[in-house]
Design a protein around this motif. Sequence first.
Motif, PDB file in Angstrom:
ATOM      1  N   VAL A   1     -17.476   7.615   5.874  1.00 24.22           N
ATOM      2  CA  VAL A   1     -17.020   7.519   4.498  1.00 24.22           C
ATOM      3  C   VAL A   1     -16.349   6.161   4.294  1.00 24.22           C
ATOM      4  N   VAL A   2     -16.424   5.671   3.078  1.00 22.23           N
ATOM      5  CA  VAL A   2     -15.675   4.476   2.698  1.00 22.23           C
ATOM      6  C   VAL A   2     -14.343   4.964   2.150  1.00 22.23           C
ATOM      7  N   ALA A   3     -13.281   4.653   2.859  1.00 22.62           N
ATOM      8  CA  ALA A   3     -11.951   5.079   2.440  1.00 22.62           C
ATOM      9  C   ALA A   3     -11.470   4.239   1.271  1.00 22.62           C
ATOM     10  N   PRO A   4     -10.620   4.796   0.409  1.00 22.34           N
ATOM     11  CA  PRO A   4     -10.094   4.011  -0.710  1.00 22.34           C
ATOM     12  C   PRO A   4      -9.448   2.699  -0.262  1.00 22.34           C
ATOM     13  N   ASP A   5      -8.783   2.707   0.898  1.00 22.58           N
ATOM     14  CA  ASP A   5      -8.165   1.469   1.397  1.00 22.58           C
ATOM     15  C   ASP A   5      -9.193   0.384   1.671  1.00 22.58           C
ATOM     16  N   ASP A   6     -10.418   0.785   2.032  1.00 19.12           N
ATOM     17  CA  ASP A   6     -11.475  -0.197   2.286  1.00 19.12           C
ATOM     18  C   ASP A   6     -11.855  -0.956   1.025  1.00 19.12           C
ATOM     19  N   LEU A   7     -11.626  -0.341  -0.129  1.00 16.67           N
ATOM     20  CA  LEU A   7     -12.030  -0.943  -1.395  1.00 16.67           C
ATOM     21  C   LEU A   7     -10.920  -1.736  -2.069  1.00 16.67           C
ATOM     22  N   LEU A   8      -9.695  -1.587  -1.601  1.00 17.57           N
ATOM     23  CA  LEU A   8      -8.566  -2.302  -2.218  1.00 17.57           C
ATOM     24  C   LEU A   8      -8.715  -3.798  -2.037  1.00 17.57           C
TER      25      LEU A   8
END
Length: 146
Positions: free
Chosen positions: A132-139
């Motif tokens: 999964v792509v964690a929300p932190d990865d997108l920040l």
Amino acid sequence: MTRHSDQPDRHPPSPDELPPLTDQASLEGAWRALMGELGFSAPQLWLMFVDGDRARQLMKVEELPERPDPTDGANLARMVEPLLDERRSCAFLYARPGGRTRTTDDLAWAHLLAAISDRWPVHLANDAELRVVAPDDLLGRSSGAA
């Protein structure tokens, strides 16, 4: 997808055969069941259309660039959004050949897909793992980030 010859020839389940999708863990389990053994010859995008908590249709898009451009996101959103409503949603998995090191191109695809999917987390797969792509990865990242 590449399959090893010593593995039994197993057909992935149809979306209708998957258990209900209730959370990120059940979505990841569905992707794992559908992907089977990992191994990709070229970048590809998988779209899973979900009605309520049931996967209903799976679509694979091939011949993708390694890095999306702004028109890719706009075109994909234009195609998917008319099919979505309060009950119907779409989950995305971006897959590419290569190892587990997450690239800036992977994150560019993840960011683009996350902007379209508001119900399900984006998943990435390569020849070694599906995650999964964690929300932190997108920040702090944008589809144009290098």
